[in-house]
Design a protein around this motif. Structure first.
Motif: not given
Length: 280
Positions: A106, A109, A120, A171, A174
């Motif tokens: 997260l 991102q 990541d 995220d 979403r």
């Protein structure tokens, strides 16, 4: 030369909540020439360790904070919290040591969104390093969807009764804009947690107008530049010009919140001693 940057902080009373152990009134932040936020950083036990379960950042949990905002802003805050709740989302309060593997992607991102090359794995490693030395002080506010899947987080550290924001992760695929998740994680859930645990303040870091609009108090932070050897030092006049230019830009950007920090409290050349030196 000093460069002023606005910091963000909510305090007890109208700024945070009467239940935080404060005096029940908004305190105007002070500014000292050459100084920053004057909070000690002595090692000590962090109060209010997170327990199992989560936290509800709704206005019913922090009524004094909400009432301290303008009428227009109160409606906006309630609307953001309602949007978050209506989607069946919740906020869990965790330690970094039990969550860094989930948080790393997260955070990556966010880093990539703002132009910082990251992976990541690299962000997982960074958060694990934090956890090795600061796990007891860590407070992770993790938003989950109705199925329990992570949507975003805000990492804070508790130190001497104050919560300090460190970073956030989301995220983005979403999370549609305007769904209330960002400010629920960064503001409303930490404020409700701070009230519950008896913290004296929440420090939201370097800021934006969005933070000031949600009740954060503005405190300029100053840096001191020591040029490397062989580099020409700026003259007192150049330093004063730079500071005035930064001050003017700050006042223009935050003029609507200027009552928090009157212009006369911004260190100016009039406070300098002969030779361009400011009083200690």
């Amino acid at each position: 030369m000093g460069r002023g940057q606005p910091g963000r902080r909510c305090r007890p009373g109208a700024g945070l909540a009467d239940g935080c152990g404060g005096a029940g009134r908004r305190q105007r932040p002070g500014v000292r020439p050459g100084g920053g936020v004057a909070d000690p950083a002595a090692v000590g036990a962090a109060p209010g360790a997170p327990g199992p379960g989560g936290v509800d950042g709704g206005p019913d949990r922090c009524p004094a904070y909400v009432q301290g905002l303008s009428s227009k802003r109160r409606h906006a805050v309630r609307r953001e919290i309602t949007r978050f709740r209506e989607q069946g989302r919740r906020v869990d309060v965790l330690r970094l040591g039990e969550s860094y593997e989930v948080l790393g992607p997260l955070l990556a991102q966010v880093q990539r969104k703002y132009g910082h090359p990251s992976t990541d794995a690299r962000m997982v490693d960074l958060l694990e390093q934090y956890a090795r030395v600061l796990d007891d002080q860590s407070r992770v506010f993790l938003a989950r969807d109705p199925r329990g899947e992570p949507l975003g987080y805000a990492l804070f550290f508790a130190w001497e009764g104050v919560l300090y924001a460190r970073n956030v992760g989301f995220d983005y695929d979403r999370l549609p804009g305007g769904d209330g998740t960002y400010f629920t994680l960064l503001f409303y859930a930490p404020i409700a947690h701070a009230i519950e645990k008896g913290c004296s303040a929440v420090h939201f870091g370097m800021g934006s107008q969005a933070k000031a609009a949600r009740g954060a108090l503005i405190r300029p932070l100053w840096s001191l530049l020591f040029p490397p050897e062989g580099v020409r030092h700026p003259s007192p006049a150049q330093a004063a010009e730079w500071n005035d230019r930064c001050g003017a830009r700050w006042l223009e950007e935050y003029r609507r919140y200027a009552t928090q920090l009157p212009e006369e409290e911004w260190p100016r050349r009039g406070a300098e001693r002969p030779g361009g030196r400011r009083p200690r």
